[in-house]
Design an enzyme around this catalytic site. Structure first.
Site, PDB file in Angstrom:
ATOM      1  N   GLY A 115      -8.471  -2.801  -1.672  1.00 46.72           N
ATOM      2  CA  GLY A 115      -7.631  -3.834  -0.722  1.00 46.72           C
ATOM      3  C   GLY A 115      -6.537  -3.323  -1.633  1.00 46.72           C
ATOM      4  O   GLY A 115      -6.075  -3.429  -2.434  1.00 46.72           O
ATOM      5  N   GLN A 116      -5.665  -4.519  -1.214  1.00 52.55           N
ATOM      6  CA  GLN A 116      -3.551  -3.896  -1.617  1.00 52.55           C
ATOM      7  C   GLN A 116      -3.165  -4.414  -0.700  1.00 52.55           C
ATOM      8  O   GLN A 116      -3.635  -6.340  -0.016  1.00 52.55           O
ATOM      9  CB  GLN A 116      -3.150  -3.773  -0.044  1.00 52.55           C
ATOM     10  CG  GLN A 116      -1.308  -3.010  -0.780  1.00 52.55           C
ATOM     11  CD  GLN A 116      -1.094  -2.307  -1.091  1.00 52.55           C
ATOM     12  OE1 GLN A 116      -2.086  -0.732  -1.796  1.00 52.55           O
ATOM     13  NE2 GLN A 116      -0.576  -2.429  -2.433  1.00 52.55           N
ATOM     14  N   GLY A 117      -2.811  -6.267  -2.301  1.00 54.73           N
ATOM     15  CA  GLY A 117      -2.247  -6.854  -2.821  1.00 54.73           C
ATOM     16  C   GLY A 117      -0.214  -7.113  -2.418  1.00 54.73           C
ATOM     17  O   GLY A 117      -0.538  -5.804  -2.731  1.00 54.73           O
ATOM     18  N   GLY A 118       0.349  -8.390  -3.224  1.00 52.72           N
ATOM     19  CA  GLY A 118       1.704  -8.364  -3.245  1.00 52.72           C
ATOM     20  C   GLY A 118       1.913  -7.282  -4.314  1.00 52.72           C
ATOM     21  O   GLY A 118       2.509  -6.842  -4.643  1.00 52.72           O
ATOM     22  N   PHE A 119       1.230  -7.391  -5.023  1.00 51.56           N
ATOM     23  CA  PHE A 119       1.814  -6.620  -6.329  1.00 51.56           C
ATOM     24  C   PHE A 119       1.060  -5.069  -6.557  1.00 51.56           C
ATOM     25  O   PHE A 119       1.436  -4.848  -8.134  1.00 51.56           O
ATOM     26  CB  PHE A 119       1.231  -7.641  -8.031  1.00 51.56           C
ATOM     27  CG  PHE A 119       2.180  -8.620  -7.706  1.00 51.56           C
ATOM     28  CD1 PHE A 119       3.595  -8.458  -8.455  1.00 51.56           C
ATOM     29  CD2 PHE A 119       1.910  -9.701  -7.680  1.00 51.56           C
ATOM     30  CE1 PHE A 119       3.879  -9.578  -7.821  1.00 51.56           C
ATOM     31  CE2 PHE A 119       1.896 -11.254  -7.125  1.00 51.56           C
ATOM     32  CZ  PHE A 119       3.547 -11.217  -7.470  1.00 51.56           C
ATOM     33  N   GLY A 120       0.018  -4.101  -5.695  1.00 51.32           N
ATOM     34  CA  GLY A 120      -0.386  -3.655  -5.679  1.00 51.32           C
ATOM     35  C   GLY A 120      -2.082  -3.141  -5.101  1.00 51.32           C
ATOM     36  O   GLY A 120      -2.894  -4.302  -4.568  1.00 51.32           O
TER      37      GLY A 120
ATOM     38  N   VAL B 223      -6.121  -2.445  -5.020  1.00 52.32           N
ATOM     39  CA  VAL B 223      -7.306  -2.854  -6.089  1.00 52.32           C
ATOM     40  C   VAL B 223      -8.442  -1.323  -5.700  1.00 52.32           C
ATOM     41  O   VAL B 223      -8.827  -1.547  -4.306  1.00 52.32           O
ATOM     42  CB  VAL B 223      -7.983  -4.114  -6.073  1.00 52.32           C
ATOM     43  CG1 VAL B 223      -9.167  -4.497  -6.778  1.00 52.32           C
ATOM     44  CG2 VAL B 223      -6.917  -5.459  -5.912  1.00 52.32           C
TER      45      VAL B 223
ATOM     46  N   LYS C  60      -6.763  -4.078 -10.765  1.00 47.45           N
ATOM     47  CA  LYS C  60      -5.680  -3.746  -9.905  1.00 47.45           C
ATOM     48  C   LYS C  60      -4.922  -2.690 -10.661  1.00 47.45           C
ATOM     49  O   LYS C  60      -4.740  -2.898 -11.964  1.00 47.45           O
ATOM     50  CB  LYS C  60      -5.906  -5.137 -10.412  1.00 47.45           C
ATOM     51  CG  LYS C  60      -4.283  -5.781  -9.617  1.00 47.45           C
ATOM     52  CD  LYS C  60      -4.069  -6.751  -9.960  1.00 47.45           C
ATOM     53  CE  LYS C  60      -4.732  -8.035  -9.086  1.00 47.45           C
ATOM     54  NZ  LYS C  60      -4.293  -9.145  -9.605  1.00 47.45           N
TER      55      LYS C  60
ATOM     56  N   ASP D 176      -2.076 -20.754  -6.817  1.00 52.16           N
ATOM     57  CA  ASP D 176      -1.940 -20.254  -5.269  1.00 52.16           C
ATOM     58  C   ASP D 176      -3.370 -20.200  -5.593  1.00 52.16           C
ATOM     59  O   ASP D 176      -4.342 -18.569  -5.044  1.00 52.16           O
ATOM     60  CB  ASP D 176      -1.460 -18.525  -6.428  1.00 52.16           C
ATOM     61  CG  ASP D 176      -2.007 -17.504  -5.006  1.00 52.16           C
ATOM     62  OD1 ASP D 176      -1.665 -18.529  -3.813  1.00 52.16           O
ATOM     63  OD2 ASP D 176      -1.584 -16.640  -5.444  1.00 52.16           O
TER      64      ASP D 176
END
Length: 384
Positions: free
Chosen positions: A119-124, A126, A140, A237
């Site tokens: 997956g792709q998060g706000g900071f990079g 995974v 990550k 969060d």
């Protein structure tokens, strides 16, 4: 005031004394030179000259300071990755045992292959990986263009290195090499909770016992963060996508990049920087920046209502109109229409247990902070 303008003046002497000597005629004056400009006349024009000089000096000072600030910011943008390494090393006592070699992680993820991307998060992004000993890991990889990601990286390493609980994701280590910033976690095979409860097909495979197990597991994790660990942590969060599920569907709270450490006797704090996810944010935090353990309680309440209803806490279609989940649940609770709240795919093995969980969720999302329960009072126990 143009860039080529020059100011020259003398403070200790005059070129002539207008009181003792007669003024020469204009024709008798030599041509003006840069070295011998006529003195400023006394009176209004002299005042104007002083104003111009003062303004010019102020502008020059502002420009000078602006250049210094610009150069400093530019330098900082080039330096954070060198700066943060020392900070992390200084603040983690077990840093040697937690540090991974970049080559090892690169090999484990097939050079961060897209086929390994989870997956792709706000900071990079995974990635899934496998170490040489067969252990599966999740990596990550911090985006190199994310300045805020540096803060998240440091925060997560420092906090998770000190926390151990079965309902928190376990940090195995991290990697600092050149521009690379990697966080290495235990691999959790069933992905995140939002992938189940908001997917009509997947959530049909979750009976009520599994739903309840997830709710109580998250509650246990929060009790540990708020009261039972040697640190007091406010997650800030908590949401369905930050709850990971292991092979046995045990929930694990993840993503501590936004978390804040409290003193043991501290009850609340304020911030000018609002972080987190709207829909899960307590109103006092979203509007005024005030947060406390009760902020996490609010997020937990939203999560419980989402799990029970199978709906996200945003606008959704209810009958012939759209509603927000919290107001929809409140309305049906007051009207005694509990069945309208519950996800139809849930097998009703214990209606009293489900009703109690809805009640807990509603208590947690009350607008008045003082009226919300603590996580300790929601401590797992059999409902009914």
């Amino acid at each position: 005031m143009a860039p080529s303008c020059q100011f020259r003046y003398e403070t200790n002497s005059r070129f002539f004394d207008p009181l003792s000597e007669p003024l020469p005629s204009p024709s008798a004056l030599p041509p003006p030179t840069a070295a011998a400009l006529p003195p400023p006349p006394i009176g209004k024009s002299n005042s104007n000259r002083n104003v111009i000089i003062g303004v010019a000096t102020s502008v020059a000072a502002v420009l000078f300071i602006g250049v210094i600030v610009f150069l400093k910011v530019k330098w900082k943008k080039k330096q954070p990755r060198q700066r943060i390494e020392g900070e992390v090393v200084d603040e983690i006592g077990t840093v040697e045992s937690l540090q991974f070699d970049f080559g090892t992680v690169k090999e484990a993820t097939d050079n961060f292959s897209n086929s390994k991307k989870l997956g792709q998060g706000g900071f990079g992004a995974v990635y899934m990986g496998q170490l040489s000993n067969g252990q599966e890991i999740a990596v990550k990889r911090l985006s190199q263009n994310s300045g805020q990601g540096e803060v998240e990286f440091k925060n997560e390493v420092i906090l998770l290195a000190r926390l151990q609980h079965r309902n928190l994701v376990r940090l195995l280590g991290f990697c600092l090499e050149g521009a690379e910033r990697l966080l290495i976690y235990e691999f959790v095979p069933n992905s995140s909770l939002d992938q189940f409860i908001f997917d009509p097909l997947k959530r049909a495979n979750l009976d009520w016992d599994k739903h309840y197990k997830i709710i109580m597991g998250v509650a246990r994790g929060l009790v540990y963060l708020h009261e039972d660990s040697r640190l007091r942590i406010i997650h800030r969060d908590l949401k369905a996508s930050n709850i990971l599920l292991d092979l046995d569907m045990n929930p694990k709270i993840s993503d501590f990049g936004m978390a804040r450490l409290f003193e043991l006797d501290q009850t609340q704090a304020e911030t000018n920087r609002i972080v987190g996810t709207y829909g899960y944010m307590a109103p006092e935090y979203a509007m005024h920046g005030n947060f406390s353990v009760k902020s996490d309680v609010f997020s937990f309440g939203v999560l419980v209502l989402e799990i029970v209803s199978g709906q996200r806490n945003n606008l959704f279609q209810a009958s012939d109109h759209t509603e927000v989940l919290i107001s929809y649940v409140w309305k049906n609770w007051r009207e005694g229409a509990i069945s309208n709240i519950i996800d139809p795919s849930i097998t009703l093995s214990s209606s009293a247990e489900i009703t109690r969980c809805i009640h807990i969720g509603l208590l947690c999302v009350q607008e008045n902070v003082a009226n919300r329960p603590t996580m300790a009072s929601v401590r797992p126990r059999k409902c009914g």
